[in-house]
Motif scaffolding. Structure first.
Motif: not given
Length: 303
Positions: A148-158, A223-234
């Motif tokens: 399968x080709x799986x496309x993952x989109x968005x918050x791949x860091x957290x 995009x998981x707000x609760x994982x961000x320390x910097x709210x400007x980045x969020x």
């Protein structure tokens, strides 16, 4: 003692046995297999679907549930250590299902070896029960887990569901396309995992019609707000990708959209009525998969 802390600890045979038993539970979810068993759900971090589906799984199997859904209502608010909480609850329960905001918390709890531990999510690390229901949903909608080709989109860091799913699919010859802004790109350790396991992947920040056209599975994440320390980045990245119905015209007929939920703005509601949307059914599959996980960890035979 059998724990489920990481998807990596399951052999391919064990993984497929859990999926096969989940199908049996989908056919007959009400079974008296947990009579006289008590399951503790310890959720140090908020959850709706995971907690309720685990608790429903226990109830439909004839067991009893104890626990908490907010750490503020537990003795951790008084300074009790995780070790003491697990040790104390182990006096009352046959199994602990635990979600925690710290990576490695479930592994630590399992190493105490008091009762079996099921990891219901630990920080940005792993979420094995979500991965198993994702695999169940992929196999059910595609007829196979292979190629399968799986496309993952968005918050791949957290996104712990993304991290676990890469590992869960590793035996099935997947091809990945990772779509994320630079700030939320997949961490290098998971790219190295793909390389070492010979899993082909591409990276892009462009959520284009060409990418959608290649997908068998389109795996959206918030995009998981609760994982961000910097709210400007969020604030900079929170609405970077949004899937709408008109973007789906190039999609393959059998393509399905998955999402671990909750969604915020990343999937427009006009997608809900398309033939591609599967995230509500995906969440429903969580009940059967978690019934199967509980029985697997407790060594209960399912026929």
């Amino acid at each position: 003692m059998n724990h489920l802390v990481s998807i990596d600890q399951l052999s391919q045979t064990e993984l497929e046995e859990i999926l096969d038993k989940a199908r049996l539970f989908e056919e007959q979810p009400n079974r008296d297999l947990l009579k006289n068993k008590v399951v503790a759900t310890l959720f140090f971090e908020p959850s709706t679907r995971t907690r309720l589906s685990f608790e429903t799984a226990v109830n439909r199997l004839g067991g009893r549930v104890i626990g908490f859904s907010d750490a503020k209502s537990s003795s951790t608010s008084k300074g009790e250590s995780l070790k003491d909480t697990i040790s104390m609850v182990s006096n009352y329960a046959d199994l602990i299902v635990m979600r925690h905001f710290l990576e490695g918390a479930a592994l630590y709890a399992s190493e105490l070896n008091r009762v079996p531990i099921v990891n219901a999510g630990d920080g940005a690390n792993q979420h094995p029960s979500q991965t198993l229901l994702d695999l169940y949903s992929i196999r059910k909608t595609q007829g196979t887990l292979y190629d399968r080709t799986v496309v993952m989109v968005g918050d791949l860091k957290y996104g712990r569901t993304v991290h676990s799913l890469i590992s869960g699919l590793s035996n099935y010859r997947p091809r990945f396309i990772f779509v994320a802004p630079e700030e939320l790109a997949l961490p290098e350790e998971y790219k190295e995992y793909c390389r070492s396991h010979h899993l082909p992947f591409e990276e892009t920040s462009d959520f284009s019609s060409e990418v959608i056209a290649e997908a068998d599975i389109l795996y959206m994440t918030r995009v998981q707000r609760e994982r961000f320390v910097d709210m400007e980045e969020y604030e900079r990245v929170k609405d970077v990708y949004r899937l709408t119905a008109d973007m789906l015209s190039p999609a393959k007929e059998h393509m399905k959209i998955l999402h671990p939920l909750p969604r915020v703005n990343e999937i427009s509601t006009d997608v809900d009525d398309t033939k591609f949307a599967y995230f509500v059914q995906q969440a429903g599959n969580g009940l059967f998969v978690r019934q199967s996980i509980i029985c697997h960890v407790l060594g209960i035979d399912v026929k």
